[in-house]
Design an enzyme around this catalytic site. Structure first.
Site, short mmCIF file in Angstrom:
data_model
loop_
_atom_site.label_atom_id
_atom_site.label_comp_id
_atom_site.label_asym_id
_atom_site.label_seq_id
_atom_site.Cartn_x
_atom_site.Cartn_y
_atom_site.Cartn_z
CG MET A 1 9.64 76.51 4.03
SD MET A 1 8.98 78.04 4.77
CE MET A 1 10.09 79.16 4.08
N GLY B 1 6.12 74.25 -3.22
CA GLY B 1 7.39 73.88 -3.62
C GLY B 1 7.80 72.96 -4.84
CB VAL C 1 5.15 76.89 1.28
CG1 VAL C 1 4.95 76.09 2.50
CG2 VAL C 1 5.99 78.12 1.33
CB CYS C 2 3.94 72.19 1.66
SG CYS C 2 3.41 70.51 1.99
CD GLN C 3 -0.22 70.41 -4.02
OE1 GLN C 3 -0.92 71.12 -3.31
NE2 GLN C 3 -0.74 69.34 -4.61
#
Length: 354
Positions: A170, A150, A146-148
């Site tokens: 994501m 990811g 998720v975000c960083q």
């Protein structure tokens, strides 16, 4: 003709209605004693320094035999994925038959000042993956970044492709130099050496206000005017306060890892250029051949869609799929509509590839 046509009686009526909302809202807030977050049952299965690896209690009789490890960002707390029972990505994944683990990076302290990206990705993350594999007697797991987190997961999958069966990213930044990335424009010329050498660990509060400054009127002014419409019931008020708690619950960042991330990703765009080196190893995105589901938000102002969808051009996977939702960077987790669809879609995607 005056550019403002405001009748005095209308202004008075609006002010009276505002005062009534304010009074009713204060009464509602007075009835709230505790804000519950991270509501889905879980147990700690591995701890190292400030890190805790959790396993959520499965809620189906026969979950996917390949567990799913959720890798969240360092800059915020992962309970955003489990903020409340009816809007929980974690619970949705469990209902979709997944066996879910999550890394909680914790709150870095002064002892973590010299932690590097290698420590996080090739150290902590790698040991968490091996822990999950050992618990289930398997060689590969599924990863959701998720975000960083990811971005970390992409790096990990390129370095250790033999450990990742399926990868889900994501709202994940890959190209940090897209023209619509305001945050990147700010950071490109930042003297990160001066910042880290002066502050050591980077205060979470500083980063939080940086993110809020990307949309200052909407996120620091208009939101609190609109807040009065969220205080009509205790449940609605709790929903608002949960979000506020998460927004301002920002861990400090380990200084050296922050320095590396700013230089390598934001300033050099090394991941997208496929010339990222971590430790003595090259992060070659061509090593990513496992199936990938890339999820992004079409109205994301922190990770613009263009920063994510470029992934398809950089990897060698022949099983690549994108899933877009009309939402912002945070809305993708708290929208009731999206939470009904996204976890179920992820579950089906994983089940057909496990």
């Amino acid at each position: 003709m005056s550019p403002l046509n405001i009748r005095a009686e209308d202004a008075v009526q609006e002010l009276l209605e505002f005062n009534k909302k304010l009074g009713d809202g204060l009464k509602t807030l007075a009835d709230i004693t505790e804000i519950d977050i991270g509501v889905t049952p879980k147990e700690a299965v591995y701890k190292e320094d400030n890190l805790v690896l959790y396993r959520y209690t499965p809620i189906v009789d026969h979950p996917n035999p390949i567990p799913l490890l959720v890798v969240y960002a360092l800059v915020n707390r992962p309970y955003m994925l489990d903020l409340q029972a009816n809007r929980s990505t974690i619970r949705g994944l469990l209902e979709a038959g997944q066996d879910v683990y999550l890394i909680d990076w914790g709150y870095p302290d002064e002892a973590d000042r010299y932690l590097t990206l290698e420590d996080y990705i090739q150290g902590y993350l790698h040991r968490c993956v091996k822990t999950v594999c050992k618990r289930h007697g398997i060689q590969k797991i599924n990863i959701l970044g998720v975000c960083q987190g990811g971005t970390f997961s992409l790096c990990y999958s390129a370095l250790y492709p033999q450990k990742v069966k399926n990868l889900i990213t994501m709202v994940t930044p890959i190209d940090f130099h897209t023209s619509d990335n305001l945050l990147s424009h700010w950071i490109k010329k930042m003297d990160v050496d001066l910042m880290v050498n002066t502050l050591g660990n980077i205060p979470g509060e500083l980063l939080n206000w940086t993110f809020l400054s990307l949309k200052p009127f909407r996120l620091t002014g208009q939101k609190y005017l609109d807040m009065l419409d969220s205080l009509h019931t205790v449940d609605a008020a709790k929903n608002f306060l949960r979000m506020e708690k998460w927004i301002f619950d920002s861990p400090d960042q380990a200084g050296e890892a922050f320095r590396q991330f700013i230089k390598l990703f934001f300033q050099q765009n090394a991941l997208k250029q496929n010339r990222l080196i971590l430790g003595e190893k090259r992060v070659d995105l061509h090593n990513i051949t496992m199936p990938i589901l890339n999820i992004y938000a079409t109205e994301d102002h922190i990770v613009p869609p263009a920063a994510s969808v470029v992934l398809n051009k950089l990897i060698k996977s022949t099983d690549y799929q994108e899933l877009a939702f009309k939402a912002g960077h945070i809305g993708i987790y708290v929208s009731g509509r999206i939470q009904k669809e996204m976890p179920a879609t992820i579950g089906k995607w994983l089940d057909t590839r496990s």
